[in-house]
Design an enzyme around this catalytic site. Structure first.
Site: not given
Ligand code: DOR
Ligand code: ZN
Ligand code: ZN
Length: 425
Positions: A63, A65, A232, A278, A305, A309, A324
């Site tokens: 990700h 962002r 995942h 997740n 993954d 954040h 995340g």
């Molecule tokens: O832990 C996660 N973060 N799982 C996800 O599926 C999305 C991701 C996020 O975009 O932060």
């Molecule tokens: Zn995911």
């Molecule tokens: Zn993801």
């Protein structure tokens, strides 16, 4: 472009079974020569004695962002983080703001990433805005440069909409990366359902939240004829289902993230956002099953993954923190320490899961150090122990449950298309 001579490294290249000490000459962005000894001339020399040399890692699940959440990560910081982790190609997921759900958005992302230190291979959303209602322009996104489709962050819950998307993906020959989570079953859960959740007084996420969608996606893909890559995977029954799909000869691949094969929910020491992702950290039987599935070739890929954040967002109870954790800067070290030193994979086997197989999932000519191939190459030290230190991350995200963990497998140099993009020294 300059010439680089890598001297005396142990080349581990599972694509052709090579495992030997040799010299490697890189010229004009490509592998020019591999030999017992190559005399140095004017090129810059990298002494790799005592180190391993492997194909650049390919992380199918990242990700970035940008656009929309630049305070969490940008293309610049995320791709520098990748280079730091020995990752030379990444697939950024489309859950940005706006969502990457059109050919224009794919082109915009590629334009933003054109000077990035690593290859950025975009993933397009399955539905417009990831709202699960109307299909995105799948063919258009593929033509614009999307390498896969995903609704990551959620599942397309309407199975009919989803099947239509899968059919289009099949027609275009583009794989689907599936985030498997039955939204209705989550029921406000923030960590794995079980003893630990009860102890902490937190609502749980059961295994079935994942398993029922893994099963659905396999059977829908069987009808649609698309290639399915399950993101995942965190439960033992995900592995059972991937094995079943493989037995049926379906083009299904399974991905496991380092945190899911390393930590169980028992290791959650407090109610803190750094333990929240997740799917969640599962029970120890799941962790064990995932390691065995990687060992037995049921699970094909290790991706991170990487989900950065902001600090304040993560520095709170799991009830409020977003899902995340970051991971791209230490995935090789975690894999090496847990799976190779732990006796589940050979070093070549680990590189297969982190480079060769991801390239196969995408159908791209990477993950192979051979004469004439693009020089995406990593030098790493597997002999010394080091401690994971989030302050040393290039990522804006410092949210990891692995801070302070002692690991082996430090990336020393990362080369992309013949250019050094990260060097520890
Ligand atoms: O832990 C996660 N973060 N799982 C996800 O599926 C999305 C991701 C996020 O975009 O932060
Ligand atoms: Zn995911
Ligand atoms: Zn993801």
């Amino acid at each position: 472009m300059g010439r680089i001579l890598i001297k005396r490294g142990r080349l581990v290249n599972p694509a052709d079974g090579t495992d030997k000490v040799c010299d490697i000459l890189i010229d004009d962005g490509k592998i020019a020569e591999i030999a017992e000894e190559i005399p140095g001339e004017t090129e810059s020399v990298l002494d790799a004695s005592g180190k391993i040399v492997m194909p650049g890692l390919i992380d199918l699940h990242v990700h970035l962002r940008e656009p929309g959440f630049e305070y969490k990560e940008t293309i610049e910081t995320g791709t520098k983080a990748a280079a730091h982790g020995g990752v030379t190609s990444i697939c950024p997921m489309p859950n940005t703001n706006p969502v990457i759900d059109s050919p224009e958005r794919v082109r915009d992302l590629l334009e933003r990433a054109k000077d990035a230190p690593v290859h950025v291979l975009p993933v397009g959303a399955v539905t417009l805005g990831q709202e699960g209602k109307e299909l995105a322009d799948i063919r258009g996104m593929k033509e614009a440069g999307a390498v896969a489709l995903s609704e990551d962050g959620k599942s397309v819950m309407d199975s009919l909409v989803y099947r239509k998307g899968l059919c289009q993906a099949a027609e275009c020959g583009i794989p689907v990366f599936a985030h498997c989570e039955d939204k209705c079953l989550v029921d406000g859960g923030v960590m794995n359902a079980g003893k630990k959740a009860e102890e902490l007084g937190l609502p749980g996420i059961t295994n079935a939240v994942e398993d029922v969608i893994v099963a659905r996606d396999i059977f829908l893909s069987k009808e649609a004829g698309n290639r399915l890559h399950l993101c995942h995977c965190s439960t033992r029954d995900s592995a059972v289902l991937v094995e079943l799909a493989k037995k049926q000869g379906l083009p299904v691949t399974g991905e496991v993230c380092p945190h899911h094969f390393t930590m169980s929910d028992e290791e959650i020491t407090e109610d803190h956002g750094r333990f929240k992702m997740n799917p969640p950290l599962r029970g120890s039987e799941d962790v064990q099953a995932l390691k065995e599935a990687l060992r037995d070739g049921i699970m094909d890929v290790i991706s991170t993954d990487h989900a950065p954040h902001g600090e304040e967002e993560k520095n709170q109870s799991m009830r409020r923190a977003p899902f995340g954790i970051v991971g791209i800067e230490n995935s090789f070290a975690i894999g090496y320490t847990e799976l190779v030193r732990g006796g589940y994979l050979t070093l070549a086997g680990l590189i297969e899961k982190m480079s060769v197989n991801p390239a196969r999932v995408l159908g791209i000519d990477k993950g192979n150090i051979a004469v004439g191939k693009a020089a995406d190459v990593v030098i790493a030290d597997i002999s010394g122990e080091y401690e994971i230190d989030p302050e040393a991350f290039f990522s804006k995200g410092k949210n990891t449950p692995f801070a302070g963990k002692k690991v082996y497998g430090k990336v020393e140099t990362t080369i992309v298309d013949g250019r050094v993009v990260y060097s520890a020294s």
